[in-house]
Each structure stands twice: as structure tokens, then as C-alpha cells.
Design a protein around this motif. Structure first.
Motif: not given
Length: 226
Positions: A198-206
Motif C-alpha cells: 500500500v505505502v509505495p502506491v500511496a506515496a506515488w499518489l501523494v
């Protein structure tokens, strides 16, 4: 708006590797979920680990309980508030947003998966994956990504730091959950991989959202000068 132009929370040099790690972690989460769907017993790996460990006794139990508290609503909210405050003091709003989004989506995903998988422990308590482990790992990942960006670490050093932070946080919280009998070891592995997915995807979206916001603001400023 200068804070939004701070270093990306998803360092460009790490994105390919983090994307691969996220994909592999998601596969592990799905595979374990399918394997232990609607089960209520420890698997072979679980049984071996549980046999080798005697749980937490004496001062170790107190440490396990304290660690477990950090994953409970009050403890987790306190941790998030502290880390978000630190990010804002460092003038890094992207990181502050990622703390909330990364941890929140990781725990939310774990909660949803529990209902879908239906694995139980101790007479009906949904157990897969471990939300406590997902939360601790997600928070560690965000802090490691922030450190990687601020220190300007390269691909190898940055990846090593991110994985080491995730491993330590996941191992400590996971140990506490297994020692206290709240989860099977494979539940912990599932929670750890949930955060990694989850976190790598969330970081990219942010980063993508922040970059768009900066671009629109710059365009508005240019139009205002004409």
C-alpha cells in the motif's frame, strides 16, 4: 506552497524498486489470504513457529503489551499526531499527508481483508492480516521514505533503509502480536506485506497530487501577471 515543493515522498530513484516490492507483497497477501480463507487453525509454518516460541513472559510480556498498545486506536492516533507534527515542523506537508494516508489505507485494507478472508483465532476473532503489524510497518516505511529524501540517499542505500525500517517495525509488532496470542505468524506476514503493497502506491499518489497542485498554482500565477 513552498512546502509542497519539498523532496518527493516517493524518491524517483526508488520508484521502480518500490513498485516491484509492492507488487510482490500484494501477491503474498493474496496467496496467504486464499490459503487460509475461512480457516481457524494455525498452518504448518504457524505451528512450527508457535512450538519454537514460548510466548512472552515477565518483563517481555509488559514490552509486548506496550508495543500492542501502539497499534490500538489511542496509541496509533498519538503516534500519528507526533509524526505528523514532526513533518510539519520540518516543512514537509507531503510527508504529513502520507503519514495519515499510508497508515490509514494500510489499516483499512487489512480490516477489509479480514472480512473477505474470514480467518479466525480464539473462537471467532478475525485475524488475517494483522492490522497492528500493517500500521507499524506503514509508519516505519513513511519515516524511512522521508529520511531517504531529506538525506538524498541513492537507490541502494535508500532501498536498504526503507526495507530495514519496515523489517524492524514489522518484526517487533509482529512478535508482540504472536507472543500475546492475538495473531498467527502468517497473519503478521500478511499485515507486513499489506503495508509494503500500500505505502509505495500511496506515496506515488501523494507526489502526483502535490505536483499537479503546484503546476496549477504556477499557471494561475502566470495568468495573473498577464
Amino acid at each position: 506552497m513552498t512546502g509542497w515543493s519539498a523532496p518527493a515522498v516517493s524518491p524517483p530513484s526508488l520508484r521502480a524498486r518500490l513498485g516491484l516490492i509492492a507488487a510482490l507483497a500484494a501477491l503474498v497477501v493474496v496467496a496467504l489470504g486464499v490459503l487460509y480463507a475461512d480457516d481457524s487453525r494455525p498452518g504448518i509454518v504457524d505451528a512450527r513457529i508457535l512450538t519454537a516460541s514460548d510466548g512472552a513472559g515477565g518483563p517481555w510480556r509488559s514490552f509486548a503489551l506496550a508495543t500492542d498498545f501502539l497499534g490500538e486506536p489511542v496509541g496509533a492516533a498519538t503516534l500519528i499526531a507526533v509524526v505528523v507534527t514532526g513533518c510539519l515542523l520540518l516543512r514537509h506537508p507531503r510527508a504529513a499527508v502520507l503519514v495519515v494516508v499510508g497508515a490509514g489505507v494500510s489499516v483499512g485494507t487489512a480490516t477489509l481483508l479480514k472480512s473477505l478472508v474470514g480467518r479466525t483465532i480464539h473462537g471467532g476473532n478475525l485475524s488475517y492480516p494483522s492490522g497492528h503489524t500493517a500500521f507499524a510497518t506503514a509508519l516505519a516505511l513513511v519515516m524511512a521514505l522521508l529520511a531517504t529524501g531529506r538525506l538524498g540517499l541513492g537507490r541502494t542505500a535508500g532501498t536498504s533503509l526503507v526495507l530495514a525500517a519496515a523489517l524492524v517495525a514489522g518484526a517487533v509488532m509482529g512478535w508482540a502480536q504472536v507472543s500475546l496470542g492475538a495473531h498467527y505468524p502468517t497473519d503478521v506476514l500478511g499485515g507486513w506485506c499489506t503495508a509494503l503493497a500500500v505505502v509505495p502506491v500511496a506515496a506515488w499518489l501523494v507526489d502526483r497530487t502535490a505536483d499537479r497542485l503546484l503546476s496549477r498554482t504556477a499557471e494561475a500565477v502566470r495568468e495573473g501577471h498577464h
